[in-house]
Enzyme design. Structure first.
Site, PDB file in Angstrom:
ATOM      1  CB  SER A 149      -0.763  -0.121   1.364  1.00  0.00           C
ATOM      2  OG  SER A 149      -0.106   0.321   2.571  1.00  0.00           O
ATOM      3  CD  GLU A 191       3.649  -2.525  -7.225  1.00  0.00           C
ATOM      4  OE1 GLU A 191       2.742  -1.755  -6.730  1.00  0.00           O
ATOM      5  OE2 GLU A 191       3.751  -3.672  -7.394  1.00  0.00           O
ATOM      6  CB  CYS A 237      -0.053  -3.787  -8.222  1.00  0.00           C
ATOM      7  SG  CYS A 237       1.315  -4.627  -9.032  1.00  0.00           S
TER       8      CYS A 237
END
Length: 508
Positions: free
Chosen positions: A241, A264, A301
């Site tokens: 997150s 990331e 993602c």
């Protein structure tokens, strides 16, 4: 066999008394094994071992590191059905996904083994001396890449294998010559311990120094923060997150010796669909994107969470088709009750904003941790005026934004935060008018897809998995593909060195 203990180097330890259990999200019950959170003393011991191991590991040949990585792959395969069973029990993901992700993990390890089997990846350069150059002589200069030191890798929640204990961060760091301490994800502690046992076995079989790898348990942020603050940790890899990644970044930057955090942190991955593409193949695009939005319960993602188009005659029909096809796909189990509750909260938050309208949602009773897919729509002017509409919804959700015209479309793209991907769905006759869209996307994303879907991240040298903040903390580096090894190294130049003291690859 799962013990619930931490691997501090090659030794299993459980000195503390704080434990947690994983959850079977399909059955909505706790799994039986308690996992022991590492104590501060165990964290320090793991780091000290890693620092000691670094002194020798950084200098061993690429051929030996390659043998180690290949041995890890072999040992993971040897775990066989036990690993698949624990993976599915802790994640709610099907066995087919477990097999596929295991294959990706093996491929990553073997790819890095192939990369470092020789020294070409170090990008060595040699500028020989010119002693008789005028007006000043030129010294001999030789440059190579060297490993940073012990690395902490934070395992991801949505990929229990490929982005976790022996995932891309670990594989690339070990390939570079850096020892690794993994902070296991609390949702997948059993999976993490099994994979850690495979790494330890591989290290022992290939003669690696104790401390080259450790696997540490801990729920919450205490253990992770302690690791990042340790003075002998030299870099951090994170997938998760924005709040978690930013917290680690801040801790690392506030150290007396700041260290890089390669985080990331997710993305809404805008998809631009031209009016001509909707006119020519609306239903096909809707079918493709319904599958992409719901793939893996939307827990990627690179999930296409934002669809941008210019309002036109067939826009409403496309949105209707997309909504119908999305909700027609059977709901899937999410990774954890907390992820399910976050999905419900965030999807409701976006769809309840001024101007937003839910155009399709799975209705009726579904099982406890399953996701009700949802498509919402909003006009471009409302999207521009409200940053809350820009937030990531981790799960099977997408927001369709209808721009008034091309100028507003470009304004929307320019106003987005940094993203991992951007996609263009267009016809050949659109090509002449796409340059402004491409220019805008290049400033906002790390990877641009044409007439495809963002879900699916190939492991290869040309892959860029990272983008401007907050997609990642450093857009110059990728988290996927063999080029990710460059996160864990730094350049050093040797000037006027005697041949005997040069690194092997730089010798005359």
């Amino acid at each position: 066999m799962i013990t619930g203990k931490n691997y501090i180097g090659n030794t299993l330890k459980a000195s503390g008394n704080v434990t947690h259990k994983t959850v079977n999200p399909k059955l909505n019950i706790e799994n039986p094994t308690p996992f022991y959170e590492a104590t501060a003393e165990e964290v320090d011991e793991a780091v000290q071992l890693a620092w000691s191991a670094f002194k020798t590991y950084r200098r061993i040949s690429g051929e030996k590191r390659a043998a180690f990585l290949n041995a890890i792959a072999d040992e993971i395969l040897a775990l066989d059905q036990e690993l698949l069973d624990v993976y599915t029990t802790e994640s709610g993901l099907p066995e087919g996904r477990a097999i596929g992700e295991r294959g990706r993990t093996i491929f990553q390890l073997r790819s890095f083994a192939e990369l470092v089997a020789n020294e070409d990846w170090r990008e060595n350069t040699i500028d020989e001396a010119i002693p008789d150059r005028t007006p000043l002589p030129k010294d001999d200069l030789r440059r190579t890449l060297i490993p940073l030191g012990p690395v902490v890798v934070f395992a991801a929640s949505n990929f229990p294998l490929a982005f976790s204990t022996a995932g891309g961060d670990t594989a690339s760091a070990l390939a570079s010559g850096c020892p690794v301490i993994v902070k296991a994800h609390a949702m997948h502690s059993g999976t993490a311990e099994l994979v850690a046992s495979a790494i330890i076995k591989a290290a022992e079989k290939t003669g690696m120094t104790n401390g080259i790898f450790s696997n540490i348990m801990g729920r919450g942020r205490t253990v992770g923060t302690t690791l990042v603050k340790h003075t002998k940790i030299k870099a951090v890899g994170f997938t998760g997150s924005i709040s978690g990644g930013r917290a680690l970044f801040d801790v690392a930057s506030q150290r007396e010796e700041p260290i890089p955090v390669f985080a990331e942190m997710g993305s809404i991955n805008p998809v631009i669909i031209t009016s001509k593409a909707i006119e020519n193949r609306s239903e096909a695009i809707a079918t493709t994107y319904a599958g992409s939005i719901t793939l893996g319960a939307g827990q990627f993602c690179t999930n296409p969470g934002l669809i941008l188009t210019v309002e036109g005659d067939k826009t409403q029909q496309f949105i209707k088709d997309l909504a119908e096809k999305t909700v027609a796909i059977n709901p899937q189990c999410m990774l954890h009750p907390n992820i399910k509750s976050g999905f419900v909260e965030n999807s409701n938050s976006v769809s309840s904003q001024t101007g937003a309208k839910v155009v399709g949602k799975v209705e009726g009773a579904i099982e406890a941790n399953y996701a009700a897919s949802q498509i919402a729509s909003v006009m471009g002017k409302d999207f521009l005026a409200n940053p809350k509409l820009h937030q990531e919804v981790f799960g099977p959700f997408s927001l369709v934004v209808r721009a008034e015209n091309e100028d507003e479309l470009i304004q929307i793209i320019n106003g987005l935060e940094g993203q991992l991907t951007g996609t263009i769905i267009a016809e050949e006759e659109d090509y002449a008018n796409l340059h402004d869209v491409i220019d805008a996307l290049e400033n906002r994303v790390g990877r641009i897809i044409f007439n495809g879907v963002p879900t699916g991240v190939e492991v290869c040298p040309s892959m860029q998995h990272g983008g401007p903040y907050p997609a990642s903390t450093d857009s110059r580096f990728t988290a996927v593909g063999t080029n990710s090894i460059k996160r864990w190294v730094r350049p050093v130049s040797y000037q006027s060195f005697p041949n005997e003291l040069l690194p092997t690859a730089l010798k005359r």
